[in-house]
Design a protein around this motif. Structure first.
Motif, PDB file in Angstrom:
ATOM      1  N   GLU A 101     -28.186   7.143  -9.026  1.00 50.23           N
ATOM      2  CA  GLU A 101     -26.826   7.706  -8.742  1.00 50.23           C
ATOM      3  C   GLU A 101     -26.158   8.110  -9.157  1.00 50.23           C
ATOM      4  O   GLU A 101     -25.010   8.693  -9.593  1.00 50.23           O
ATOM      5  CB  GLU A 101     -26.505   7.104  -7.265  1.00 50.23           C
ATOM      6  N   LYS A 104     -26.263  10.839 -11.651  1.00 46.67           N
ATOM      7  CA  LYS A 104     -25.556  11.895 -11.020  1.00 46.67           C
ATOM      8  C   LYS A 104     -24.044  12.310 -11.040  1.00 46.67           C
ATOM      9  O   LYS A 104     -23.979  13.339 -11.423  1.00 46.67           O
ATOM     10  CB  LYS A 104     -26.302  11.925  -9.699  1.00 46.67           C
ATOM     11  N   ARG A 105     -23.653  10.750 -10.608  1.00 47.32           N
ATOM     12  CA  ARG A 105     -21.725  10.756 -11.108  1.00 47.32           C
ATOM     13  C   ARG A 105     -21.467  11.683 -12.174  1.00 47.32           C
ATOM     14  O   ARG A 105     -20.684  11.996 -12.895  1.00 47.32           O
ATOM     15  CB  ARG A 105     -21.554   9.295 -10.545  1.00 47.32           C
ATOM     16  N   ARG A 108     -22.262  14.940 -13.353  1.00 47.03           N
ATOM     17  CA  ARG A 108     -20.941  16.163 -12.456  1.00 47.03           C
ATOM     18  C   ARG A 108     -19.694  15.460 -13.069  1.00 47.03           C
ATOM     19  O   ARG A 108     -19.180  16.799 -13.004  1.00 47.03           O
ATOM     20  CB  ARG A 108     -20.781  15.360 -10.610  1.00 47.03           C
ATOM     21  N   ALA A 109     -19.328  14.316 -13.551  1.00 45.24           N
ATOM     22  CA  ALA A 109     -18.564  14.613 -14.272  1.00 45.24           C
ATOM     23  C   ALA A 109     -18.563  15.303 -15.869  1.00 45.24           C
ATOM     24  O   ALA A 109     -17.173  15.853 -15.630  1.00 45.24           O
ATOM     25  CB  ALA A 109     -17.991  13.070 -14.514  1.00 45.24           C
ATOM     26  N   HIS A 111     -20.166  17.822 -15.875  1.00 49.22           N
ATOM     27  CA  HIS A 111     -20.794  19.257 -16.001  1.00 49.22           C
ATOM     28  C   HIS A 111     -18.843  19.774 -15.394  1.00 49.22           C
ATOM     29  O   HIS A 111     -18.422  20.637 -15.397  1.00 49.22           O
ATOM     30  CB  HIS A 111     -20.646  19.715 -14.191  1.00 49.22           C
ATOM     31  N   GLY A 112     -18.237  18.817 -14.820  1.00 47.20           N
ATOM     32  CA  GLY A 112     -16.698  19.616 -14.273  1.00 47.20           C
ATOM     33  C   GLY A 112     -15.784  18.951 -15.509  1.00 47.20           C
ATOM     34  O   GLY A 112     -14.714  19.369 -15.219  1.00 47.20           O
ATOM     35  N   VAL A 114     -14.387  16.658 -16.171  1.00 45.67           N
ATOM     36  CA  VAL A 114     -13.270  15.111 -15.665  1.00 45.67           C
ATOM     37  C   VAL A 114     -12.809  14.423 -17.412  1.00 45.67           C
ATOM     38  O   VAL A 114     -14.430  13.509 -17.889  1.00 45.67           O
ATOM     39  CB  VAL A 114     -14.235  14.387 -15.233  1.00 45.67           C
ATOM     40  N   GLU A 168     -25.314  27.133 -14.094  1.00 46.87           N
ATOM     41  CA  GLU A 168     -24.088  26.830 -13.770  1.00 46.87           C
ATOM     42  C   GLU A 168     -24.012  25.841 -12.545  1.00 46.87           C
ATOM     43  O   GLU A 168     -22.447  25.973 -11.850  1.00 46.87           O
ATOM     44  CB  GLU A 168     -22.816  28.008 -14.455  1.00 46.87           C
ATOM     45  N   SER A 169     -24.706  25.371 -12.047  1.00 46.87           N
ATOM     46  CA  SER A 169     -25.019  24.432 -11.617  1.00 46.87           C
ATOM     47  C   SER A 169     -25.389  22.919 -11.861  1.00 46.87           C
ATOM     48  O   SER A 169     -26.580  23.314 -11.971  1.00 46.87           O
ATOM     49  CB  SER A 169     -25.378  24.961 -10.492  1.00 46.87           C
ATOM     50  N   THR A 170     -24.997  22.019 -11.432  1.00 44.64           N
ATOM     51  CA  THR A 170     -25.827  20.802 -11.388  1.00 44.64           C
ATOM     52  C   THR A 170     -26.974  20.308 -10.764  1.00 44.64           C
ATOM     53  O   THR A 170     -27.749  19.345 -11.129  1.00 44.64           O
ATOM     54  CB  THR A 170     -24.958  19.567 -11.354  1.00 44.64           C
ATOM     55  N   MET A 171     -26.940  20.930 -10.157  1.00 47.63           N
ATOM     56  CA  MET A 171     -28.118  20.804  -8.423  1.00 47.63           C
ATOM     57  C   MET A 171     -29.505  21.053  -9.065  1.00 47.63           C
ATOM     58  O   MET A 171     -30.191  19.969  -8.916  1.00 47.63           O
ATOM     59  CB  MET A 171     -27.879  22.338  -7.716  1.00 47.63           C
ATOM     60  N   GLU A 174     -29.908  17.202 -10.175  1.00 50.02           N
ATOM     61  CA  GLU A 174     -30.241  16.068  -9.567  1.00 50.02           C
ATOM     62  C   GLU A 174     -31.609  15.617  -9.111  1.00 50.02           C
ATOM     63  O   GLU A 174     -31.820  15.281  -8.516  1.00 50.02           O
ATOM     64  CB  GLU A 174     -28.945  16.417  -8.162  1.00 50.02           C
ATOM     65  N   SER A 216     -29.306  22.605   5.057  1.00 52.81           N
ATOM     66  CA  SER A 216     -27.740  23.213   4.094  1.00 52.81           C
ATOM     67  C   SER A 216     -27.147  24.181   2.929  1.00 52.81           C
ATOM     68  O   SER A 216     -26.708  25.027   3.198  1.00 52.81           O
ATOM     69  CB  SER A 216     -27.536  21.878   3.278  1.00 52.81           C
ATOM     70  N   ARG A 220     -26.201  27.762   3.361  1.00 53.21           N
ATOM     71  CA  ARG A 220     -24.926  28.353   2.114  1.00 53.21           C
ATOM     72  C   ARG A 220     -25.100  30.342   1.056  1.00 53.21           C
ATOM     73  O   ARG A 220     -24.999  29.820  -0.168  1.00 53.21           O
ATOM     74  CB  ARG A 220     -24.720  27.122   1.395  1.00 53.21           C
TER      75      ARG A 220
ATOM     76  N   SER B  79     -16.358  11.931  -7.126  1.00 51.38           N
ATOM     77  CA  SER B  79     -17.665  12.269  -7.583  1.00 51.38           C
ATOM     78  C   SER B  79     -18.269  13.950  -7.881  1.00 51.38           C
ATOM     79  O   SER B  79     -18.282  14.770  -8.294  1.00 51.38           O
ATOM     80  CB  SER B  79     -18.767  11.678  -7.668  1.00 51.38           C
ATOM     81  N   SER B  82     -15.494  15.923  -8.700  1.00 49.09           N
ATOM     82  CA  SER B  82     -15.475  15.966 -10.264  1.00 49.09           C
ATOM     83  C   SER B  82     -16.215  17.351 -10.672  1.00 49.09           C
ATOM     84  O   SER B  82     -15.867  17.064 -12.189  1.00 49.09           O
ATOM     85  CB  SER B  82     -16.101  14.976 -11.133  1.00 49.09           C
ATOM     86  N   ALA B  83     -17.694  17.708 -10.388  1.00 51.68           N
ATOM     87  CA  ALA B  83     -18.486  19.025 -10.562  1.00 51.68           C
ATOM     88  C   ALA B  83     -17.827  20.424 -10.048  1.00 51.68           C
ATOM     89  O   ALA B  83     -18.632  21.079 -11.144  1.00 51.68           O
ATOM     90  CB  ALA B  83     -19.964  18.363  -9.257  1.00 51.68           C
ATOM     91  N   ILE B  84     -16.683  19.688  -9.365  1.00 51.13           N
ATOM     92  CA  ILE B  84     -15.672  21.702  -9.086  1.00 51.13           C
ATOM     93  C   ILE B  84     -15.366  21.812 -10.179  1.00 51.13           C
ATOM     94  O   ILE B  84     -14.536  21.356 -11.460  1.00 51.13           O
ATOM     95  CB  ILE B  84     -14.904  21.434  -7.968  1.00 51.13           C
ATOM     96  N   SER B 113     -20.499  25.036  -6.415  1.00 52.53           N
ATOM     97  CA  SER B 113     -21.599  25.944  -6.248  1.00 52.53           C
ATOM     98  C   SER B 113     -22.683  24.460  -6.870  1.00 52.53           C
ATOM     99  O   SER B 113     -23.671  24.029  -6.446  1.00 52.53           O
ATOM    100  CB  SER B 113     -22.365  26.688  -7.260  1.00 52.53           C
ATOM    101  N   SER B 114     -22.443  24.098  -7.319  1.00 53.57           N
ATOM    102  CA  SER B 114     -22.706  22.752  -7.890  1.00 53.57           C
ATOM    103  C   SER B 114     -22.495  21.209  -6.861  1.00 53.57           C
ATOM    104  O   SER B 114     -23.259  20.213  -7.059  1.00 53.57           O
ATOM    105  CB  SER B 114     -22.140  21.424  -9.390  1.00 53.57           C
ATOM    106  N   THR B 116     -23.748  18.707  -4.193  1.00 54.17           N
ATOM    107  CA  THR B 116     -24.620  19.058  -3.208  1.00 54.17           C
ATOM    108  C   THR B 116     -24.963  18.768  -2.200  1.00 54.17           C
ATOM    109  O   THR B 116     -25.398  19.318  -0.824  1.00 54.17           O
ATOM    110  CB  THR B 116     -25.801  17.953  -3.590  1.00 54.17           C
TER     111      THR B 116
END
Lengths: 344, 203
Positions: A101, A104-105, A108-109, A111-112, A114, A168-171, A174, A216, A220, B79, B82-84, B113-114, B116
């Motif tokens: 987890e 992943k955080r 994400r950070a 990627h964005g 931050v 371009e997605s962290t999916m 993860e 989910s 989408r 968190s 933050s992926a946006i 899109s990231s 989940t």
């Protein structure tokens, strides 16, 4: 249960089980007048030691949430220290969910982009992880994060960086982390003596996560190929072929494809998507998982499954407490908060 | 233009006529500007009128966000958020009937899109969908503010020209014309008298 150490572990967990806040007390907490009241009520529980160290002005939901997570981590690692042999191996791998987890955080950070503030990580003591989190936090991008994970069980991220850049997605990253985590846990679950309950709980969690992803992401309108890449490549109560049929079916037809074990849940999920209910979409999936854990406590009272069921109920308690304190801080009504709770 | 101090000459009269002509044309231009600004304001008012509906949507999105916070907690939702990807917006000045107004150009919409988690996605989706509308509304409100200010100023100028400056100039024009006429008559009379005197002397 054959080994003395395992019998001791299960006996210990029977004792620890009594420390979990009962469902009726959770309901009382949900009806507390204010966050301060919740805080005062929690002073009578296992959280008292950590809460007592907080300055009076610091009892906001975010701080309390950190304490709940710390307690959850302590509960997991207490058992992994107490256990021995294969069971210990399993519990160590099982507790890696916090490590995953946190990675992943960080991903994400990064990627964005931050940079102004560091992501809020789950408090994980240094001795319980091989991952160098301070280095990951200082990494400048996802490439660097992946290369820093080269010598850890999460090295697979290196192979996924290209796909991540294309999508371009962290999916995808993860999903890779989840796959590594569940593959490790699933492999060890097969080696634990009397591990029927363990396999049942882990298998159910994998299935539910896959169903949650399938529903989910399908809602989408994400392409089937991407959903398939995001799915954990392990199957327990339904075969891979069923998943393919699920992904090809229309949303309203999905429940009929599943067997009785998950068809009710699938209908509920499809209804949630259709009615745009205020109930969180993941709620029925986690409710099923925690209910199953609660039932497993009766089904496997003297087996390793009891230990895992206890840990899942600890996680359920943390989620409930987070829901209550956040709901109180946001001035949500008692009814709204109660609706978001998992009653097990 | 002070009427009492105006030099009474034909040159001044000609310049004053030119000035009045110029001022009247300026007034007409200002009136046209005022009409255009009013039309522009009316157009923008239609956009601003949608604000109530927008606010309703925003409240619904915030409600979903609150539920997501309650479900996931602060740290997890933060968190997921933050992926946006960042929102890229540029602002530049545009001229509408000579009034500099801001124009908001949306470079890149934030991409969620990231995300989940379904709750976090639903909350972010509600807000991301409103970003464009929010920028449109902000642009319209900022434009209305600038245009309304200019409209007020233009209206004052038109009123001042129409009710004070042009009437005063006309009054001055009438005064000078009167004085010049008087002077012409006086001159005529004087010439006549001189002529009469000269005739009497010869007789």
């Amino acid at each position: 249960m054959r080994h003395g150490a395992d019998i001791y572990l299960v006996t210990r967990v029977h004792g620890l089980r009594t420390h979990i806040i009962p469902a009726r007390d959770i309901k009382i907490l949900a009806k507390a007048k204010s966050l301060r009241d919740v805080f005062d009520n929690l002073m009578k529980t296992d959280y008292a030691t950590d809460l007592g160290q907080l300055p009076a002005q610091d009892n906001d939901a975010a701080t309390l949430e950190r304490i709940f997570h710390k307690k959850l981590v302590d509960r997991f690692f207490f058992l992994s220290r107490t256990a021995q042999g294969k069971m210990q191996d399993l519990l160590i791998k099982y507790s890696a969910r916090f490590e995953v987890e946190n990675i992943k955080r960080i991903v994400r950070a990064k990627h964005g982009g931050v940079t102004s503030e560091r992501p809020d990580l789950i408090p994980l003591p240094r001795e319980h992880s091989l991952v160098n989190f301070p280095a990951l936090l200082s990494a400048k991008d996802i490439d660097e994060v992946a290369s820093l994970l080269r010598d850890t069980p999460y090295r697979v991220l290196l192979d996924k960086v290209e796909s991540y850049k294309q999508s371009e997605s962290t999916m995808i990253l993860e999903a890779a982390l989840d796959s590594v985590y569940f593959s490790n846990v699933w492999e060890l679950a097969g080696k634990v003596p009397d591990g029927e309950g363990v396999r049942d709980l882990i298998g159910e969690e994998i299935d539910l996560r896959n169903l949650l992803i399938a529903f989910s992401l399908k809602a989408r309108e994400i392409p089937q190929r991407v959903i398939e890449e995001t799915i954990i490549p392990l199957f327990y109560a339904f075969p891979k072929a069923t998943l393919h049929s699920l992904l090809q079916a229309r949303l309203e037809d999905m429940p009929s494809i599943l067997t009785r074990r998950y068809s009710r849940l699938a209908s509920e999920a499809a209804n949630l998507l259709k009615n745009e209910s205020t109930l969180p979409f993941e709620w029925p999936f986690f409710r099923q998982l925690y209910s199953h854990a609660s039932e497993a406590m009766s089904a496997y009272p003297l087996q390793a499954g009891y230990v895992l069921a206890y840990l899942l109920l600890c996680e359920c308690e943390t989620k409930n407490l987070v829901t209550i304190v956040t709901g109180k801080q946001l001035d949500l009504s008692d009814e709204e908060i109660s609706k978001g709770l998992y009653e097990v | 233009m002070s009427m009492g101090r105006a030099a009474v000459t034909r040159g001044v009269l000609l310049r004053l006529r030119e000035q009045i002509d110029f001022t009247e044309r300026a007034k007409e231009l200002l009136e046209m500007k005022r009409d255009n600004l009013a039309t522009e304001t009316n157009k923008l008012m239609a956009k601003v009128a949608a604000r109530r509906e927008f606010e309703q949507k925003l409240m619904e999105a915030y409600e979903t966000l609150r539920i997501a916070y309650m479900t996931l907690g602060y740290s997890e939702l933060q968190s997921q958020g933050s992926a946006i990807g960042p929102l890229e917006v540029r602002t530049r000045l545009r001229s509408v009937v000579g009034v500099p107004v801001p124009e908001v150009v949306l470079g890149k919409k934030p991409s969620n899109s990231s995300i989940t988690d379904p709750s976090a996605y639903s909350a972010s989706n509600g807000l991301v969908q409103l970003v464009e509308q929010l920028l449109d509304l902000a642009e319209a409100e900022a434009r209305i503010e600038s245009i309304a200010q200019e409209l007020m100023m233009t209206n004052r100028k038109v009123n001042a020209l129409e009710r004070v400056i042009i009437p005063k100039m006309r009054e001055t024009l009438r005064y000078i014309e009167g004085r010049l006429e008087e002077e012409t008559l006086e001159e005529f009379f004087r010439a006549k008298r001189v002529k009469a005197v000269i005739r009497g002397e010869t007789r």
